[in-house]
Design an enzyme around this catalytic site. Sequence first.
Site, PDB file in Angstrom:
ATOM      1  N   ASN A  53       0.820  -1.210   0.000  1.00 52.66           N
ATOM      2  CA  ASN A  53       0.000   0.000   0.000  1.00 52.66           C
ATOM      3  C   ASN A  53       0.852   1.257   0.000  1.00 52.66           C
ATOM      4  O   ASN A  53       1.908   1.304   0.622  1.00 52.66           O
ATOM      5  CB  ASN A  53      -0.898   0.003   1.238  1.00 52.66           C
ATOM      6  CG  ASN A  53      -2.010   1.033   1.113  1.00 52.66           C
ATOM      7  OD1 ASN A  53      -2.967   0.825   0.355  1.00 52.66           O
ATOM      8  ND2 ASN A  53      -1.872   2.152   1.814  1.00 52.66           N
ATOM      9  N   TYR A  67       0.021  10.211   4.343  1.00 55.56           N
ATOM     10  CA  TYR A  67      -0.301  10.573   5.720  1.00 55.56           C
ATOM     11  C   TYR A  67       0.779  11.540   6.196  1.00 55.56           C
ATOM     12  O   TYR A  67       1.949  11.339   5.928  1.00 55.56           O
ATOM     13  CB  TYR A  67      -0.308   9.342   6.642  1.00 55.56           C
ATOM     14  CG  TYR A  67      -0.844   8.077   6.005  1.00 55.56           C
ATOM     15  CD1 TYR A  67      -2.165   7.995   5.594  1.00 55.56           C
ATOM     16  CD2 TYR A  67      -0.020   6.965   5.809  1.00 55.56           C
ATOM     17  CE1 TYR A  67      -2.661   6.841   4.992  1.00 55.56           C
ATOM     18  CE2 TYR A  67      -0.503   5.806   5.212  1.00 55.56           C
ATOM     19  CZ  TYR A  67      -1.814   5.744   4.804  1.00 55.56           C
ATOM     20  OH  TYR A  67      -2.291   4.605   4.206  1.00 55.56           O
ATOM     21  N   ARG A  68       0.376  12.567   6.933  1.00 57.28           N
ATOM     22  CA  ARG A  68       1.349  13.557   7.371  1.00 57.28           C
ATOM     23  C   ARG A  68       2.241  12.986   8.469  1.00 57.28           C
ATOM     24  O   ARG A  68       1.828  12.101   9.223  1.00 57.28           O
ATOM     25  CB  ARG A  68       0.632  14.804   7.877  1.00 57.28           C
ATOM     26  CG  ARG A  68      -0.049  14.598   9.216  1.00 57.28           C
ATOM     27  CD  ARG A  68      -0.795  15.846   9.636  1.00 57.28           C
ATOM     28  NE  ARG A  68      -1.312  15.726  10.981  1.00 57.28           N
ATOM     29  CZ  ARG A  68      -2.564  16.035  11.324  1.00 57.28           C
ATOM     30  NH1 ARG A  68      -3.431  16.429  10.415  1.00 57.28           N
ATOM     31  NH2 ARG A  68      -2.945  15.932  12.581  1.00 57.28           N
ATOM     32  N   TRP A  78      -1.928   8.143  10.200  1.00 53.95           N
ATOM     33  CA  TRP A  78      -2.904   7.462   9.345  1.00 53.95           C
ATOM     34  C   TRP A  78      -4.218   7.361  10.087  1.00 53.95           C
ATOM     35  O   TRP A  78      -4.255   6.945  11.241  1.00 53.95           O
ATOM     36  CB  TRP A  78      -2.424   6.093   8.881  1.00 53.95           C
ATOM     37  CG  TRP A  78      -1.742   5.237   9.900  1.00 53.95           C
ATOM     38  CD1 TRP A  78      -2.162   4.948  11.171  1.00 53.95           C
ATOM     39  CD2 TRP A  78      -0.512   4.537   9.723  1.00 53.95           C
ATOM     40  NE1 TRP A  78      -1.280   4.121  11.789  1.00 53.95           N
ATOM     41  CE2 TRP A  78      -0.254   3.838  10.920  1.00 53.95           C
ATOM     42  CE3 TRP A  78       0.383   4.410   8.644  1.00 53.95           C
ATOM     43  CZ2 TRP A  78       0.883   3.044  11.088  1.00 53.95           C
ATOM     44  CZ3 TRP A  78       1.493   3.619   8.826  1.00 53.95           C
ATOM     45  CH2 TRP A  78       1.736   2.949  10.038  1.00 53.95           C
ATOM     46  N   GLU A  93      -1.453   0.946  -4.990  1.00 57.16           N
ATOM     47  CA  GLU A  93      -1.498   2.250  -5.638  1.00 57.16           C
ATOM     48  C   GLU A  93      -0.469   2.351  -6.754  1.00 57.16           C
ATOM     49  O   GLU A  93      -0.644   3.114  -7.708  1.00 57.16           O
ATOM     50  CB  GLU A  93      -1.276   3.371  -4.615  1.00 57.16           C
ATOM     51  CG  GLU A  93      -2.501   3.715  -3.770  1.00 57.16           C
ATOM     52  CD  GLU A  93      -2.825   2.718  -2.663  1.00 57.16           C
ATOM     53  OE1 GLU A  93      -2.001   1.799  -2.418  1.00 57.16           O
ATOM     54  OE2 GLU A  93      -3.894   2.829  -2.043  1.00 57.16           O
ATOM     55  N   ASP A 122      -5.370  21.975   9.288  1.00 55.77           N
ATOM     56  CA  ASP A 122      -5.761  20.915   8.360  1.00 55.77           C
ATOM     57  C   ASP A 122      -6.539  21.447   7.158  1.00 55.77           C
ATOM     58  O   ASP A 122      -6.890  22.619   7.106  1.00 55.77           O
ATOM     59  CB  ASP A 122      -6.576  19.856   9.125  1.00 55.77           C
ATOM     60  CG  ASP A 122      -6.143  18.447   8.767  1.00 55.77           C
ATOM     61  OD1 ASP A 122      -6.045  18.165   7.560  1.00 55.77           O
ATOM     62  OD2 ASP A 122      -5.902  17.644   9.681  1.00 55.77           O
TER      63      ASP A 122
HETATM   64  C1  LIG Z   1      -2.231  16.610   1.101  1.00 56.40           C
HETATM   65  C2  LIG Z   1      -2.943  15.429   1.719  1.00 56.40           C
HETATM   66  C3  LIG Z   1      -2.698  15.100   3.040  1.00 56.40           C
HETATM   67  C4  LIG Z   1      -3.318  14.002   3.642  1.00 56.40           C
HETATM   68  N1  LIG Z   1      -3.042  13.710   4.939  1.00 56.40           N
HETATM   69  C5  LIG Z   1      -3.585  12.603   5.501  1.00 56.40           C
HETATM   70  C6  LIG Z   1      -3.234  12.230   6.829  1.00 56.40           C
HETATM   71  O1  LIG Z   1      -2.463  12.895   7.514  1.00 56.40           O
HETATM   72  N2  LIG Z   1      -3.790  11.094   7.337  1.00 56.40           N
HETATM   73  C7  LIG Z   1      -4.643  10.316   6.613  1.00 56.40           C
HETATM   74  O2  LIG Z   1      -5.080   9.278   7.120  1.00 56.40           O
HETATM   75  N3  LIG Z   1      -5.017  10.662   5.357  1.00 56.40           N
HETATM   76  C8  LIG Z   1      -4.498  11.780   4.784  1.00 56.40           C
HETATM   77  N4  LIG Z   1      -4.841  12.122   3.503  1.00 56.40           N
HETATM   78  C9  LIG Z   1      -5.845  11.305   2.779  1.00 56.40           C
HETATM   79  C10 LIG Z   1      -5.297   9.963   2.312  1.00 56.40           C
HETATM   80  O3  LIG Z   1      -4.045  10.107   1.696  1.00 56.40           O
HETATM   81  C11 LIG Z   1      -6.258   9.302   1.328  1.00 56.40           C
HETATM   82  O4  LIG Z   1      -7.495   9.096   1.977  1.00 56.40           O
HETATM   83  C12 LIG Z   1      -5.754   7.979   0.775  1.00 56.40           C
HETATM   84  O5  LIG Z   1      -6.742   7.431  -0.085  1.00 56.40           O
HETATM   85  C13 LIG Z   1      -5.437   6.970   1.853  1.00 56.40           C
HETATM   86  O6  LIG Z   1      -4.875   5.831   1.239  1.00 56.40           O
HETATM   87  P1  LIG Z   1      -5.067   4.379   1.854  1.00 56.40           P
HETATM   88  O7  LIG Z   1      -6.550   4.087   1.805  1.00 56.40           O
HETATM   89  O8  LIG Z   1      -4.267   3.487   0.969  1.00 56.40           O
HETATM   90  O9  LIG Z   1      -4.583   4.425   3.246  1.00 56.40           O
HETATM   91  C14 LIG Z   1      -4.234  13.223   2.893  1.00 56.40           C
HETATM   92  C15 LIG Z   1      -4.490  13.560   1.567  1.00 56.40           C
HETATM   93  C16 LIG Z   1      -3.865  14.650   0.969  1.00 56.40           C
HETATM   94  C17 LIG Z   1      -4.159  14.979  -0.460  1.00 56.40           C
HETATM   95 MN   LIG Z   2      -4.708   1.816  -0.343  1.00 57.99          MN
END
Ligand SMILES: Cc1cc2nc3c(=O)[nH]c(=O)nc-3n(C[C@H](O)[C@H](O)[C@H](O)COP(=O)(O)O)c2cc1C
Ligand SMILES: [Mn+2]
Length: 482
Positions: A169, A173-174, A187, A233, A282
Amino acid sequence: MATSDLRSFIARLESAGQLRRVRAEVSTRLEIAGIASRLVAEDGPAALFENVAGHTMPVLVGAFASMQRMAWALGGEDLDAIAARLADLVRPPAAGAGLLEKIKAAPKLLQLASAAPRTVRTGPCQEVVHTDDADLGRLPVIQCWPGDGGPYVTLGQVYTTDPAGENRNAGMYRLQVFGPRECGMHWHRDHDGARNYAAWAAQGKPMPVAVALGGDPVLTYAATAPLPYGVNELALAGILRGEPVRTVRCVTVPLDVPADAEIVIEGAVDPEARAPEGPFGDHTGYYSGPDPYPVMRLTAVTHRRDAIYPTTVVGRPPKEDCYIAKATERLFLPVIRAVVPEVADLALPMFGVFHNWAFVSIRKRQPYDAHKVMHALWGLGQMKYTKYLVVVDENVNVHDAQEVFWRMGAESDPRRDTVLATGPADVLDHAAPLAGPPGKLGIDATRKLPEEVGGRRWPDPIVPDAETQDRVTRRWKEYGFE
Ligand SMILES: Cc1cc2nc3c(=O)[nH]c(=O)nc-3n(C[C@H](O)[C@H](O)[C@H](O)COP(=O)(O)O)c2cc1C
Ligand SMILES: [Mn+2]
């Protein structure tokens, strides 16, 4: 024309007049973020800061902060064309298709198979390797807002797997910098990274993590894409690129990362440890946190010899992430239409920051189709978080909020045409009740069929006749107008 890494993307932006090099000295503390906020508000270019106080690495912001740049990042000229190409790839031949059509469809399916990443032995992302001396302080990580708990890595692709090495995956996530070799791992609990982590934690084992910055801009987008758990991804990135992503094995963890990345942070997330993460300004326009989140401990930082540090600033919309959301809105529309065929178009308006508002237009055939669509969308992936969902007819432009609210005001009755439902709330929704079920509001703003309104006559909207419009346009100057 796709670009293969961040620097070729930068070169492309620069040659199109879409990137400004900033040679004046700037601070990582608030100043870069202040400039980025103003640039996005003015529809300005991306910026490459070449003189960052206390650092040698340049900082890139705003690379995706326009519809045009976002489309270029995904290897196309406009997002709808890219979406159409994707839709075409995943559309199976029709049930009654002849042999010839099936043969023609086969190469498309082969393209899907070749989308899987390909491992290579070396990559530029490991030109420089720091292990014992790995130090987050050497990266020009920015603090975005005055109330932030510190500097945050905001544009990282976080690579994980489950303990079996499967379910690869990438999620964005920040990471809050806690110290030279420690950062937060933010996350959200329903995201795939957290799901992989739960599997490691259940075995009491630290989880290997690698965070890549840069590489083909498609990778940065792919890490934000709402793919189902188990879908890598990097395969989406491969499809968008038209060729597999090349990956290299990390130097201290059993994970593969894009070979062409600028920087890779390697480490492990402890199964137990939690630290207060936040506050962070945020994308809702409010601060989130502090809340307890897992902690990543560094084992290495690798990077290109002349690495560039990419970042983004979120905050009160619109910011750069709103353009990333627009890419998702366009790319995933064909998927939504495949599952909910009534859907004509969908808009996640920027002021709704991903989940607060969705406007959907439908081809209504049956009474209460609008209600059917609301429930279907609330049942679809991350659309479950949609707080306010407005359904309009196909002829309404969902990308024009003025038009949507005009129709909503005129075509709906607050008692008859609203649906109050219950469903999960986004972690970032500070208005959701602490106890008790979070709400969703659906508004049926479609023209009503006689069965829906006890036979009440529904008036025709005013539409000017084409002949008069033509005449007025033709004679406009003759009337003396400019
Ligand atoms: C700039 C940006 C920052 C993000 N920061 C976070 C974060 O800190 N934590 C989080 O869980 N998702 C964050 N997201 C959203 C996730 O990246 C997004 O929901 C993604 O689909 C998660 O992937 P996953 O389902 O494979 O975990 C962010 C998205 C963007 C565009
Ligand atoms: Mn995913």
